[in-house]
Scaffold this motif. Sequence first.
Motif, PDB file in Angstrom:
ATOM      1  N   ASP A 170      16.949 -11.316 -16.582  1.00  0.00           N
ATOM      2  CA  ASP A 170      17.782 -11.982 -17.591  1.00  0.00           C
ATOM      3  C   ASP A 170      17.401 -13.446 -17.758  1.00  0.00           C
ATOM      4  OD1 ASP A 170      18.670 -12.598 -15.046  1.00  0.00           O
ATOM      5  OD2 ASP A 170      20.771 -12.817 -15.650  1.00  0.00           O
ATOM      6  N   VAL A 171      16.589 -13.980 -16.827  1.00  0.00           N
ATOM      7  CA  VAL A 171      16.183 -15.385 -16.887  1.00  0.00           C
ATOM      8  C   VAL A 171      14.659 -15.523 -16.973  1.00  0.00           C
ATOM      9  CG1 VAL A 171      16.201 -17.588 -15.637  1.00  0.00           C
ATOM     10  CG2 VAL A 171      18.212 -16.105 -15.572  1.00  0.00           C
ATOM     11  N   PHE A 172      13.955 -14.586 -16.359  1.00  0.00           N
ATOM     12  CA  PHE A 172      12.495 -14.669 -16.275  1.00  0.00           C
ATOM     13  C   PHE A 172      11.841 -13.476 -16.964  1.00  0.00           C
ATOM     14  CE2 PHE A 172      14.286 -16.768 -12.545  1.00  0.00           C
ATOM     15  CZ  PHE A 172      13.674 -18.004 -12.604  1.00  0.00           C
ATOM     16  N   THR A 173      10.588 -13.657 -17.336  1.00  0.00           N
ATOM     17  CA  THR A 173       9.757 -12.522 -17.709  1.00  0.00           C
ATOM     18  C   THR A 173       9.208 -11.923 -16.425  1.00  0.00           C
ATOM     19  OG1 THR A 173       9.111 -13.473 -19.839  1.00  0.00           O
ATOM     20  CG2 THR A 173       7.672 -11.767 -18.914  1.00  0.00           C
ATOM     21  N   THR A 174       9.602 -10.706 -16.111  1.00  0.00           N
ATOM     22  CA  THR A 174       9.154 -10.058 -14.879  1.00  0.00           C
ATOM     23  C   THR A 174       8.116  -8.997 -15.221  1.00  0.00           C
ATOM     24  OG1 THR A 174      10.933  -8.422 -14.925  1.00  0.00           O
ATOM     25  CG2 THR A 174      11.342 -10.472 -13.720  1.00  0.00           C
ATOM     26  N   ILE A 175       7.043  -8.999 -14.444  1.00  0.00           N
ATOM     27  CA  ILE A 175       5.959  -8.043 -14.636  1.00  0.00           C
ATOM     28  C   ILE A 175       5.647  -7.409 -13.292  1.00  0.00           C
ATOM     29  CG2 ILE A 175       3.535  -7.748 -15.293  1.00  0.00           C
ATOM     30  CD1 ILE A 175       4.180 -10.549 -16.868  1.00  0.00           C
ATOM     31  N   ALA A 176       5.718  -6.099 -13.237  1.00  0.00           N
ATOM     32  CA  ALA A 176       5.320  -5.355 -12.047  1.00  0.00           C
ATOM     33  C   ALA A 176       4.314  -4.303 -12.499  1.00  0.00           C
ATOM     34  CB  ALA A 176       6.522  -4.701 -11.373  1.00  0.00           C
ATOM     35  N   TYR A 177       3.324  -4.049 -11.675  1.00  0.00           N
ATOM     36  CA  TYR A 177       2.284  -3.104 -12.083  1.00  0.00           C
ATOM     37  C   TYR A 177       1.840  -2.269 -10.889  1.00  0.00           C
ATOM     38  CZ  TYR A 177      -1.242  -6.175  -9.924  1.00  0.00           C
ATOM     39  OH  TYR A 177      -1.987  -6.919  -9.036  1.00  0.00           O
ATOM     40  N   ASP A 178       1.192  -1.143 -11.181  1.00  0.00           N
ATOM     41  CA  ASP A 178       0.650  -0.283 -10.136  1.00  0.00           C
ATOM     42  C   ASP A 178      -0.793  -0.687  -9.874  1.00  0.00           C
ATOM     43  OD1 ASP A 178       3.058   1.029 -10.120  1.00  0.00           O
ATOM     44  OD2 ASP A 178       2.340   2.835 -11.133  1.00  0.00           O
ATOM     45  N   VAL A 179      -1.063  -1.097  -8.646  1.00  0.00           N
ATOM     46  CA  VAL A 179      -2.402  -1.534  -8.257  1.00  0.00           C
ATOM     47  C   VAL A 179      -3.384  -0.369  -8.382  1.00  0.00           C
ATOM     48  CG1 VAL A 179      -3.777  -2.383  -6.286  1.00  0.00           C
ATOM     49  CG2 VAL A 179      -1.487  -3.316  -6.734  1.00  0.00           C
ATOM     50  N   ARG A 180      -4.607  -0.689  -8.636  1.00  0.00           N
ATOM     51  CA  ARG A 180      -5.696   0.290  -8.755  1.00  0.00           C
ATOM     52  C   ARG A 180      -5.559   1.419  -7.717  1.00  0.00           C
ATOM     53  NH1 ARG A 180     -11.565   0.101 -10.024  1.00  0.00           N
ATOM     54  NH2 ARG A 180     -11.120  -1.855 -11.110  1.00  0.00           N
ATOM     55  N   GLY A 181      -5.596   2.649  -8.198  1.00  0.00           N
ATOM     56  CA  GLY A 181      -5.523   3.809  -7.320  1.00  0.00           C
ATOM     57  C   GLY A 181      -4.122   4.273  -7.004  1.00  0.00           C
ATOM     58  N   HIS A 182      -3.117   3.472  -7.327  1.00  0.00           N
ATOM     59  CA  HIS A 182      -1.725   3.797  -7.007  1.00  0.00           C
ATOM     60  C   HIS A 182      -0.963   4.254  -8.242  1.00  0.00           C
ATOM     61  CE1 HIS A 182      -2.782   1.056  -3.682  1.00  0.00           C
ATOM     62  NE2 HIS A 182      -1.780   1.568  -3.007  1.00  0.00           N
ATOM     63  N   MET A 226       0.826  -1.199   0.000  1.00  0.00           N
ATOM     64  CA  MET A 226       0.000   0.000   0.000  1.00  0.00           C
ATOM     65  C   MET A 226       0.864   1.254   0.000  1.00  0.00           C
ATOM     66  SD  MET A 226      -3.184   0.950   2.527  1.00  0.00           S
ATOM     67  CE  MET A 226      -2.206   1.855   3.714  1.00  0.00           C
ATOM     68  N   ILE A 227       0.464   2.254  -0.765  1.00  0.00           N
ATOM     69  CA  ILE A 227       1.079   3.556  -1.054  1.00  0.00           C
ATOM     70  C   ILE A 227       2.420   3.429  -1.770  1.00  0.00           C
ATOM     71  CG2 ILE A 227      -0.130   4.609   0.901  1.00  0.00           C
ATOM     72  CD1 ILE A 227       2.636   5.143   2.172  1.00  0.00           C
ATOM     73  N   MET A 228       2.819   2.244  -2.138  1.00  0.00           N
ATOM     74  CA  MET A 228       4.023   2.044  -2.944  1.00  0.00           C
ATOM     75  C   MET A 228       3.611   1.909  -4.413  1.00  0.00           C
ATOM     76  SD  MET A 228       6.400   2.110  -0.586  1.00  0.00           S
ATOM     77  CE  MET A 228       7.908   1.249  -0.995  1.00  0.00           C
ATOM     78  N   THR A 229       4.561   1.580  -5.267  1.00  0.00           N
ATOM     79  CA  THR A 229       4.295   1.349  -6.683  1.00  0.00           C
ATOM     80  C   THR A 229       5.175   0.203  -7.165  1.00  0.00           C
ATOM     81  OG1 THR A 229       6.021   2.871  -7.445  1.00  0.00           O
ATOM     82  CG2 THR A 229       3.818   3.811  -7.077  1.00  0.00           C
TER      83      THR A 229
END
Length: 290
Positions: free
Chosen positions: A44-56, A28-31
């Motif tokens: 370099d080995v994995f497909t990494t996915i990071a996203y901003d949660v609704r409202g953030h 919470m309150i992070m991104t």
Amino acid sequence: MPTVRTNDIETYYERRGDGPPVVFIHGMIMTATMWEPQLGALDDVFTTIAYDVRGHGRTGGADRNPYSIDLFASDLAVLLDELDIDRTVVCGLSMGGAIAQAFAAAHPERVAGLVLADTFPPGPLPLTGRLALANIRFLARLDRLINYKTLNRWQLRVGNWLLPGVSGDEVTIQRIVDESPTIPHAEFVKIADATARFPKDSIDLSRVTAPTLILHGEHLPMANEEITGQLVRQLTSTDPTVHVVPGSGHASNLDNPELFTARLQEFLTGCVYSARPEDNDDPSDAGESP
């Protein structure tokens, strides 16, 4: 700025690398920025996915009220659909861990592995856990008078003064909060209320069958061991591995990124994706991919 439509919002995401997928869900309150140490080490080995949660962050809010952890988990399911990802490891911290639990319970067939960091389960919590959740609801309302970024700075300092180490690397954490787009007051209240209500949500963690890794900071209050115990007891269809992250507080991936990332890499390569045929010299001995 890459976004996809998830339910009634535009969700910002970052996708890197080419390999088995790992999705990261922030607190919470992070991104998504909070996962930079792990993204840089793994892409370099994995497909990494990071996203901003609704409202953030760079993801928009909506007129919908109230929000819920189930709604956040539904946003994640649509995000994965839009990115054409059928099955993935899901890694969440704090509020992100609650979202990961809700997603894994609702879509166990889509979860190749589950990583829960510095988080809490559904169900009754010990007093310190209840007080912590009541505190975030109070701070959300106080945000109308004093901006939550300032409140967070004070809270980090007071936390480390009262319980040395509990707030972890307050400089890095506050920098991420300060540099992130400001969450509007109404959105902050809905986010805080959704997080605080999670222990009362009907989540059946016995539906989770994927390998599970639980990580928590060394300097969190002793009640965290009880909370972790409750989480382990609810994950009846898997055999979670639990690690304490030394020298860390509530954001263990930032407080001790080297050890956190090492544990995560061990989990990904040893328990989840080790059976991929492309990782073996003899594909006939590889077994079935998760």
